[in-house]
Design a protein around this motif. Structure first.
Motif, PDB file in Angstrom:
ATOM      1  N   TYR A 276      75.872  57.072 -26.689  1.00 48.82           N
ATOM      2  CA  TYR A 276      76.005  56.970 -28.134  1.00 48.82           C
ATOM      3  C   TYR A 276      74.651  57.220 -28.784  1.00 48.82           C
ATOM      4  O   TYR A 276      73.601  57.139 -28.127  1.00 48.82           O
ATOM      5  CB  TYR A 276      76.532  55.588 -28.538  1.00 48.82           C
ATOM      6  CG  TYR A 276      77.947  55.322 -28.085  1.00 48.82           C
ATOM      7  CD1 TYR A 276      79.025  55.765 -28.845  1.00 48.82           C
ATOM      8  CD2 TYR A 276      78.207  54.636 -26.892  1.00 48.82           C
ATOM      9  CE1 TYR A 276      80.333  55.523 -28.429  1.00 48.82           C
ATOM     10  CE2 TYR A 276      79.503  54.393 -26.481  1.00 48.82           C
ATOM     11  CZ  TYR A 276      80.567  54.847 -27.251  1.00 48.82           C
ATOM     12  OH  TYR A 276      81.847  54.625 -26.841  1.00 48.82           O
ATOM     13  N   LYS A 277      74.678  57.495 -30.058  1.00 51.29           N
ATOM     14  CA  LYS A 277      73.454  57.703 -30.822  1.00 51.29           C
ATOM     15  C   LYS A 277      72.604  56.434 -30.783  1.00 51.29           C
ATOM     16  O   LYS A 277      73.117  55.322 -30.871  1.00 51.29           O
ATOM     17  CB  LYS A 277      73.786  58.065 -32.269  1.00 51.29           C
ATOM     18  CG  LYS A 277      72.575  58.362 -33.131  1.00 51.29           C
ATOM     19  CD  LYS A 277      72.995  58.767 -34.547  1.00 51.29           C
ATOM     20  CE  LYS A 277      71.778  59.019 -35.423  1.00 51.29           C
ATOM     21  NZ  LYS A 277      72.167  59.446 -36.803  1.00 51.29           N
ATOM     22  N   VAL A 278      71.306  56.623 -30.664  1.00 47.24           N
ATOM     23  CA  VAL A 278      70.377  55.496 -30.575  1.00 47.24           C
ATOM     24  C   VAL A 278      69.770  55.226 -31.949  1.00 47.24           C
ATOM     25  O   VAL A 278      69.316  56.147 -32.634  1.00 47.24           O
ATOM     26  CB  VAL A 278      69.263  55.788 -29.547  1.00 47.24           C
ATOM     27  CG1 VAL A 278      68.268  54.624 -29.510  1.00 47.24           C
ATOM     28  CG2 VAL A 278      69.864  56.014 -28.166  1.00 47.24           C
ATOM     29  N   TYR A 279      69.762  53.933 -32.336  1.00 48.02           N
ATOM     30  CA  TYR A 279      69.179  53.526 -33.624  1.00 48.02           C
ATOM     31  C   TYR A 279      67.932  52.678 -33.371  1.00 48.02           C
ATOM     32  O   TYR A 279      67.811  52.014 -32.337  1.00 48.02           O
ATOM     33  CB  TYR A 279      70.196  52.749 -34.446  1.00 48.02           C
ATOM     34  CG  TYR A 279      71.427  53.554 -34.772  1.00 48.02           C
ATOM     35  CD1 TYR A 279      71.493  54.332 -35.925  1.00 48.02           C
ATOM     36  CD2 TYR A 279      72.531  53.555 -33.915  1.00 48.02           C
ATOM     37  CE1 TYR A 279      72.631  55.087 -36.222  1.00 48.02           C
ATOM     38  CE2 TYR A 279      73.658  54.303 -34.202  1.00 48.02           C
ATOM     39  CZ  TYR A 279      73.701  55.067 -35.360  1.00 48.02           C
ATOM     40  OH  TYR A 279      74.819  55.813 -35.642  1.00 48.02           O
ATOM     41  N   SER A 280      67.026  52.674 -34.317  1.00 44.58           N
ATOM     42  CA  SER A 280      65.739  52.016 -34.118  1.00 44.58           C
ATOM     43  C   SER A 280      65.831  50.489 -34.098  1.00 44.58           C
ATOM     44  O   SER A 280      65.020  49.823 -33.465  1.00 44.58           O
ATOM     45  CB  SER A 280      64.749  52.448 -35.217  1.00 44.58           C
ATOM     46  OG  SER A 280      65.267  52.129 -36.501  1.00 44.58           O
ATOM     47  N   ALA A 281      66.798  49.931 -34.806  1.00 42.52           N
ATOM     48  CA  ALA A 281      66.898  48.468 -34.876  1.00 42.52           C
ATOM     49  C   ALA A 281      68.361  48.035 -34.816  1.00 42.52           C
ATOM     50  O   ALA A 281      69.257  48.773 -35.242  1.00 42.52           O
ATOM     51  CB  ALA A 281      66.256  47.959 -36.166  1.00 42.52           C
ATOM     52  N   GLU A 282      68.594  46.824 -34.271  1.00 37.43           N
ATOM     53  CA  GLU A 282      69.945  46.279 -34.199  1.00 37.43           C
ATOM     54  C   GLU A 282      70.305  45.598 -35.510  1.00 37.43           C
ATOM     55  O   GLU A 282      69.436  45.027 -36.187  1.00 37.43           O
ATOM     56  CB  GLU A 282      70.055  45.278 -33.052  1.00 37.43           C
ATOM     57  CG  GLU A 282      69.877  45.891 -31.681  1.00 37.43           C
ATOM     58  CD  GLU A 282      70.091  44.886 -30.568  1.00 37.43           C
ATOM     59  OE1 GLU A 282      70.381  43.700 -30.883  1.00 37.43           O
ATOM     60  OE2 GLU A 282      69.963  45.267 -29.395  1.00 37.43           O
ATOM     61  N   LEU A 283      71.577  45.646 -35.851  1.00 37.23           N
ATOM     62  CA  LEU A 283      72.069  44.970 -37.049  1.00 37.23           C
ATOM     63  C   LEU A 283      72.484  43.542 -36.701  1.00 37.23           C
ATOM     64  O   LEU A 283      73.012  43.289 -35.603  1.00 37.23           O
ATOM     65  CB  LEU A 283      73.277  45.714 -37.619  1.00 37.23           C
ATOM     66  CG  LEU A 283      73.043  47.137 -38.124  1.00 37.23           C
ATOM     67  CD1 LEU A 283      74.365  47.756 -38.566  1.00 37.23           C
ATOM     68  CD2 LEU A 283      72.055  47.132 -39.286  1.00 37.23           C
ATOM     69  N   PRO A 284      72.249  42.581 -37.596  1.00 32.82           N
ATOM     70  CA  PRO A 284      72.706  41.212 -37.343  1.00 32.82           C
ATOM     71  C   PRO A 284      74.236  41.138 -37.383  1.00 32.82           C
ATOM     72  O   PRO A 284      74.896  42.027 -37.919  1.00 32.82           O
ATOM     73  CB  PRO A 284      72.076  40.413 -38.485  1.00 32.82           C
ATOM     74  CG  PRO A 284      71.884  41.405 -39.585  1.00 32.82           C
ATOM     75  CD  PRO A 284      71.556  42.716 -38.910  1.00 32.82           C
ATOM     76  N   LYS A 285      74.782  40.087 -36.808  1.00 36.78           N
ATOM     77  CA  LYS A 285      76.219  39.786 -36.821  1.00 36.78           C
ATOM     78  C   LYS A 285      77.049  40.711 -35.935  1.00 36.78           C
ATOM     79  O   LYS A 285      78.274  40.696 -36.002  1.00 36.78           O
ATOM     80  CB  LYS A 285      76.778  39.787 -38.246  1.00 36.78           C
ATOM     81  CG  LYS A 285      76.134  38.752 -39.160  1.00 36.78           C
ATOM     82  CD  LYS A 285      76.764  38.752 -40.538  1.00 36.78           C
ATOM     83  CE  LYS A 285      76.115  37.717 -41.437  1.00 36.78           C
ATOM     84  NZ  LYS A 285      76.709  37.711 -42.797  1.00 36.78           N
ATOM     85  N   PHE A 286      76.393  41.534 -35.123  1.00 37.78           N
ATOM     86  CA  PHE A 286      77.100  42.366 -34.161  1.00 37.78           C
ATOM     87  C   PHE A 286      76.584  42.038 -32.760  1.00 37.78           C
ATOM     88  O   PHE A 286      75.458  41.571 -32.585  1.00 37.78           O
ATOM     89  CB  PHE A 286      76.867  43.863 -34.438  1.00 37.78           C
ATOM     90  CG  PHE A 286      77.502  44.354 -35.699  1.00 37.78           C
ATOM     91  CD1 PHE A 286      78.829  44.756 -35.727  1.00 37.78           C
ATOM     92  CD2 PHE A 286      76.763  44.415 -36.870  1.00 37.78           C
ATOM     93  CE1 PHE A 286      79.406  45.224 -36.891  1.00 37.78           C
ATOM     94  CE2 PHE A 286      77.331  44.873 -38.050  1.00 37.78           C
ATOM     95  CZ  PHE A 286      78.665  45.279 -38.064  1.00 37.78           C
TER      96      PHE A 286
END
Length: 374
Positions: A276-286
């Motif tokens: 999957y596409k990589v994102y720089s930071a994780e989102l809260p609540k997931f």
């Protein structure tokens, strides 16, 4: 017909129930949630002297039963209404196919939730209808009477009802079980059982209870150690060498994140790598899976399908179980054995009334068996 998550009893199940009962000395029988009376016919054919009392909330069902069996008593009303006119300790036999559903708890059910059952259940916001019907039927039975009740797999095997089963089978005798195959009832994929319970006081658990399985019309005999099942069902020792969890958000919420996420997608090749596409930071609540995690579909038509995450962190929906191994040897053993065992294991362990699913605790139990080969 009133829709109440009621799955009417097919003929094969009715015949199985009737064949397991000794009704030669039965003179009175109560059927709550009687529906169209599928359970009544086979019993009447075996013993015409039984006086039946049926209760159903659907007027059309009660009228039909009154026309079919005019010499019996037929009540149209809520079977769980304390004031419906039924006396406790009055029936030799109770037969029941209750609704498979939850109901909001209220004072209406307080008369059923007494003693240890009350301590356990009275503060719950919601209650299983099957539990309430079991308790009501046992109230109505004479001492020594028998209850034959059809229940979904959740009632017999789930962790949330472990203590209910412990109290129930400590107080009353479970003496026979019939295991019905998936799809035995129309409109539900539920695996179902017929439990035969005798209203007798018990001082200890029965050791072994016979089980008859009905799969595609074929009968197989087996047994369960009810003492062991009640005391240790789904109990797993603390993890060693891995973590296991499920996502915490629905696919809708995952979609609203506007990020890639892993869901119980069908069509993915088992044991393939997914990226999957990589994102720089994780989102809260997931909740996130990480590189090399094993992802297993927890629910749905593709239940049990398994892939490996070959990219960095990705959001996982609540339809996915994630296994993160910390020991390479355990991970290798799991993948090797799961590749071989998965299909058969799913058939044995899948549960669910409306949608098939597998539990984290059952996968933990599977992993615990790998300690012998690692």
């Amino acid at each position: 017909m009133i829709e109440l998550n009621q799955y009417y009893t097919p003929e094969s199940t009715s015949l199985a129930l009737a064949s397991m009962l000794d009704i030669s000395n039965v003179r009175s029988c109560i059927e709550l949630s009687a529906g169209e009376g599928a359970l009544v016919g086979p019993l009447k054919a075996s013993n015409k002297n039984i006086k039946f009392t049926t209760v159903d909330i659907d007027q059309s069902n009660s009228t039909k039963l009154a026309n079919l069996y005019p010499n019996d008593v037929h009540i149209c009303g809520d079977a769980l209404d304390k004031n419906i006119g039924l006396k406790n300790d009055s029936f030799d036999l109770a037969i029941c196919n209750p609704p498979f559903s939850y109901v909001d708890n209220s004072d209406k059910y307080s008369y059923l939730l007494t003693g240890k059952f009350g301590t356990l259940l009275s503060k719950n916001k919601r209650l299983r209808m099957e539990v309430l019907f079991i308790l009501r039927n046992l109230q109505l039975l004479k001492p020594g009477g028998t209850l034959a009740v059809i229940v979904p797999d959740f009632i017999l095997n789930s962790r949330p009802l472990l203590n209910f089963r412990r109290i129930l089978f400590d107080r009353f005798e479970l003496f026979n079980v019939v295991e019905c195959g998936y799809g035995s009832f129309k409109k539900t994929e539920a695996k179902t059982y017929i439990l035969f319970i005798k209203k007798v006081n018990k001082s200890k658990f029965s050791k072994v209870v016979p089980v008859i399985s009905i799969v595609n019309g074929v009968l197989k005999k087996n047994s369960i150690d009810i003492e062991n099942a009640i005391k240790t069902v789904e109990k797993v020792e603390p993890n060693s060498g891995y973590e296991i969890f499920r996502g915490c958000t629905s696919s809708k919420l995952c979609r609203e994140s506007r990020r890639d996420f892993h869901h119980n997608y069908s069509g993915l090749e088992n044991f393939s790598n997914v990226t999957y596409k990589v994102y720089s930071a994780e989102l809260p609540k997931f909740k996130y899976a990480k590189f090399n995690d094993v992802l297993i579909n927890r629910v749905g038509r593709s239940v049990g399908d398994t892939v490996i995450l070959a990219s960095s962190n990705v959001i996982v929906s609540d339809c996915v179980i994630v296994i993160r191994f910390h020991r390479a040897s355990l991970r290798e053993a799991f993948i090797e054995n799961w590749t071989r065992d998965r299909a058969d294991w799913i058939k044995l362990h899948v549960k669910g009334t409306c949608a098939k699913n597998i539990s984290i605790s059952s996968i933990k139990s599977y992993i615990s068996t790998l300690g012998k080969v690692v």
